[in-house]
Design a protein around this motif. Structure first.
Motif, PDB file in Angstrom:
ATOM      1  N   GLY A   1      -9.959  -6.507  -0.147  1.00 60.40           N
ATOM      2  CA  GLY A   1      -8.609  -6.386  -0.692  1.00 60.40           C
ATOM      3  C   GLY A   1      -8.526  -7.145  -2.003  1.00 60.40           C
ATOM      4  N   LEU A   2      -7.896  -6.542  -2.993  1.00 63.01           N
ATOM      5  CA  LEU A   2      -7.804  -7.169  -4.315  1.00 63.01           C
ATOM      6  C   LEU A   2      -6.552  -8.026  -4.421  1.00 63.01           C
ATOM      7  N   GLN A   3      -6.760  -9.275  -4.824  1.00 59.60           N
ATOM      8  CA  GLN A   3      -5.666 -10.219  -5.011  1.00 59.60           C
ATOM      9  C   GLN A   3      -4.934  -9.896  -6.313  1.00 59.60           C
ATOM     10  N   PRO A   4      -3.654 -10.097  -6.413  1.00 58.02           N
ATOM     11  CA  PRO A   4      -2.770 -10.552  -5.345  1.00 58.02           C
ATOM     12  C   PRO A   4      -2.095  -9.411  -4.585  1.00 58.02           C
ATOM     13  N   ARG A   5      -1.812  -8.295  -5.256  1.00 60.39           N
ATOM     14  CA  ARG A   5      -0.959  -7.280  -4.623  1.00 60.39           C
ATOM     15  C   ARG A   5      -1.697  -6.358  -3.661  1.00 60.39           C
ATOM     16  N   GLY A   6      -2.985  -6.200  -3.818  1.00 61.20           N
ATOM     17  CA  GLY A   6      -3.733  -5.306  -2.951  1.00 61.20           C
ATOM     18  C   GLY A   6      -3.925  -5.815  -1.538  1.00 61.20           C
ATOM     19  N   ILE A   7      -3.718  -7.119  -1.336  1.00 58.33           N
ATOM     20  CA  ILE A   7      -3.982  -7.655   0.004  1.00 58.33           C
ATOM     21  C   ILE A   7      -2.935  -7.213   1.019  1.00 58.33           C
ATOM     22  N   HIS A   8      -1.742  -6.909   0.581  1.00 59.75           N
ATOM     23  CA  HIS A   8      -0.720  -6.450   1.525  1.00 59.75           C
ATOM     24  C   HIS A   8      -1.121  -5.112   2.149  1.00 59.75           C
ATOM     25  N   VAL A   9      -1.538  -4.182   1.305  1.00 64.05           N
ATOM     26  CA  VAL A   9      -1.953  -2.878   1.828  1.00 64.05           C
ATOM     27  C   VAL A   9      -3.273  -3.002   2.576  1.00 64.05           C
ATOM     28  N   SER A  10      -4.183  -3.838   2.085  1.00 64.78           N
ATOM     29  CA  SER A  10      -5.469  -3.973   2.778  1.00 64.78           C
ATOM     30  C   SER A  10      -5.300  -4.642   4.137  1.00 64.78           C
ATOM     31  N   ASN A  11      -4.423  -5.632   4.239  1.00 61.79           N
ATOM     32  CA  ASN A  11      -4.171  -6.262   5.547  1.00 61.79           C
ATOM     33  C   ASN A  11      -3.675  -5.235   6.559  1.00 61.79           C
ATOM     34  N   LYS A  12      -2.741  -4.401   6.146  1.00 55.30           N
ATOM     35  CA  LYS A  12      -2.183  -3.388   7.049  1.00 55.30           C
ATOM     36  C   LYS A  12      -3.234  -2.328   7.405  1.00 55.30           C
ATOM     37  N   MET A  13      -4.046  -1.958   6.422  1.00 54.02           N
ATOM     38  CA  MET A  13      -5.075  -0.955   6.669  1.00 54.02           C
ATOM     39  C   MET A  13      -6.142  -1.494   7.630  1.00 54.02           C
ATOM     40  N   ILE A  14      -6.528  -2.744   7.462  1.00 53.79           N
ATOM     41  CA  ILE A  14      -7.532  -3.347   8.341  1.00 53.79           C
ATOM     42  C   ILE A  14      -6.980  -3.486   9.755  1.00 53.79           C
ATOM     43  N   GLU A  15      -5.689  -3.788   9.890  1.00 55.45           N
ATOM     44  CA  GLU A  15      -5.061  -3.815  11.224  1.00 55.45           C
ATOM     45  C   GLU A  15      -5.210  -2.453  11.906  1.00 55.45           C
ATOM     46  N   CYS A  16      -4.944  -1.387  11.148  1.00 57.63           N
ATOM     47  CA  CYS A  16      -5.081  -0.026  11.697  1.00 57.63           C
ATOM     48  C   CYS A  16      -6.520   0.255  12.103  1.00 57.63           C
ATOM     49  N   ILE A  17      -7.465  -0.118  11.256  1.00 59.06           N
ATOM     50  CA  ILE A  17      -8.878   0.134  11.543  1.00 59.06           C
ATOM     51  C   ILE A  17      -9.308  -0.628  12.799  1.00 59.06           C
ATOM     52  N   LYS A  18      -8.863  -1.875  12.929  1.00 58.92           N
ATOM     53  CA  LYS A  18      -9.206  -2.666  14.118  1.00 58.92           C
ATOM     54  C   LYS A  18      -8.562  -2.094  15.377  1.00 58.92           C
ATOM     55  N   ASP A  19      -7.366  -1.514  15.248  1.00 53.30           N
ATOM     56  CA  ASP A  19      -6.720  -0.870  16.396  1.00 53.30           C
ATOM     57  C   ASP A  19      -7.481   0.389  16.825  1.00 53.30           C
ATOM     58  N   ILE A  20      -7.971   1.141  15.837  1.00 53.99           N
ATOM     59  CA  ILE A  20      -8.685   2.384  16.122  1.00 53.99           C
ATOM     60  C   ILE A  20     -10.082   2.088  16.676  1.00 53.99           C
ATOM     61  N   CYS A  21     -10.719   1.049  16.143  1.00 52.78           N
ATOM     62  CA  CYS A  21     -12.094   0.686  16.540  1.00 52.78           C
ATOM     63  C   CYS A  21     -12.124  -0.754  17.058  1.00 52.78           C
TER      64      CYS A  21
ATOM     65  N   ILE B   1      -9.810  -2.140  -1.969  1.00 48.53           N
ATOM     66  CA  ILE B   1      -8.478  -1.662  -1.584  1.00 48.53           C
ATOM     67  C   ILE B   1      -7.448  -2.323  -2.484  1.00 48.53           C
ATOM     68  N   ASP B   2      -6.615  -1.505  -3.127  1.00 49.04           N
ATOM     69  CA  ASP B   2      -5.559  -2.010  -3.998  1.00 49.04           C
ATOM     70  C   ASP B   2      -4.292  -1.188  -3.775  1.00 49.04           C
ATOM     71  N   ASP B   3      -3.181  -1.689  -4.295  1.00 45.57           N
ATOM     72  CA  ASP B   3      -1.917  -0.990  -4.072  1.00 45.57           C
ATOM     73  C   ASP B   3      -1.706   0.151  -5.063  1.00 45.57           C
ATOM     74  N   VAL B   4      -1.752  -0.135  -6.371  1.00 43.07           N
ATOM     75  CA  VAL B   4      -1.461   0.886  -7.381  1.00 43.07           C
ATOM     76  C   VAL B   4      -2.603   0.932  -8.391  1.00 43.07           C
ATOM     77  N   LEU B   5      -3.139   2.126  -8.612  1.00 44.92           N
ATOM     78  CA  LEU B   5      -4.137   2.330  -9.657  1.00 44.92           C
ATOM     79  C   LEU B   5      -3.399   2.842 -10.889  1.00 44.92           C
ATOM     80  N   TYR B   6      -3.472   2.073 -11.963  1.00 41.53           N
ATOM     81  CA  TYR B   6      -2.725   2.404 -13.172  1.00 41.53           C
ATOM     82  C   TYR B   6      -3.707   2.637 -14.325  1.00 41.53           C
ATOM     83  N   THR B   7      -4.059   1.598 -15.072  1.00 36.31           N
ATOM     84  CA  THR B   7      -4.952   1.770 -16.225  1.00 36.31           C
ATOM     85  C   THR B   7      -6.425   1.782 -15.841  1.00 36.31           C
ATOM     86  N   GLY B   8      -6.748   1.172 -14.703  1.00 37.39           N
ATOM     87  CA  GLY B   8      -8.134   1.055 -14.270  1.00 37.39           C
ATOM     88  C   GLY B   8      -8.749  -0.287 -14.607  1.00 37.39           C
ATOM     89  N   ARG B   9      -8.043  -1.118 -15.359  1.00 37.06           N
ATOM     90  CA  ARG B   9      -8.592  -2.404 -15.791  1.00 37.06           C
ATOM     91  C   ARG B   9      -8.775  -3.395 -14.641  1.00 37.06           C
TER      92      ARG B   9
END
Length: 169
Positions: free
Chosen positions: A35-55, A98-106
């Motif tokens: 997860g990319l700090q700072p804003r990507g960790i919110h989505v990555s935390n939730k996604m990893i929770e889902c992955i751990k629930d599935i597997c 894992i990040d929240d918004v892909l904008y410029t790519g930088r």
């Protein structure tokens, strides 16, 4: 203000992305999630929770990466670093950023530079919640995308976790 994803759509989108990741990576032994700090960790935390629930029986290697000092753009104010936590090897692994918004790519370019301090991955894939398709400054595209939108430079996409929605201002 336009709502891009409401609460229910946001949860379904994250769950769909988790399923897509697992469809392409049945064996998590050679996969690491970052997860990319700072804003990507919110989505990555939730996604990893889902992955751990599935597997629930699989080991999920999940880390956080701060790219503050790898950025190439000039930002006003003091650069405050966030925490990097990668306590596993990425050598010869498939790394999923894992990040929240892909904008410029930088941000992703900076993340690729920062990753090299931790080893040489076999492959790097990108998963984003929102792709602002036509605003790229670098040739970077997501492998997994929750929602692709068309926007102009003056608009802003905000993922509001307190309200559990994604909006376009």
């Amino acid at each position: 203000m336009i709502t891009i994803l409401d609460k229910q759509q946001l949860h379904l989108t994250i769950l769909r992305l988790a399923h897509q990741l697992l469809e392409n990576h049945l064996n998590l032994k050679d996969v690491v999630f970052i997860g990319l700090q700072p804003r990507g960790i919110h989505v990555s935390n939730k996604m990893i929770e889902c992955i751990k629930d599935i597997c629930p029986n699989d080991i999920v290697n999940y880390g956080l990466l701060d790219i503050t000092f790898y950025r190439d753009d000039i930002r006003e104010g003091l650069h405050v670093a966030n925490k990097t936590k990668i306590d596993f090897s990425i050598e010869n692994k498939t790394v999923i950023l894992i990040d929240d918004v892909l904008y410029t790519g930088r941000t992703i370019r900076a993340a690729l530079d920062a990753l090299l301090a931790f080893g040489r991955p076999k492959k790097v894939e990108l998963c984003v919640l929102v792709d602002r398709r036509f605003n790229r400054e670098l040739p970077i595209q997501p492998d997994y995308c929750g929602k692709a939108i068309d926007s102009i430079i003056s608009q802003k996409v905000k993922v509001e976790w307190d309200k559990e929605q994604v909006v376009l201002y």
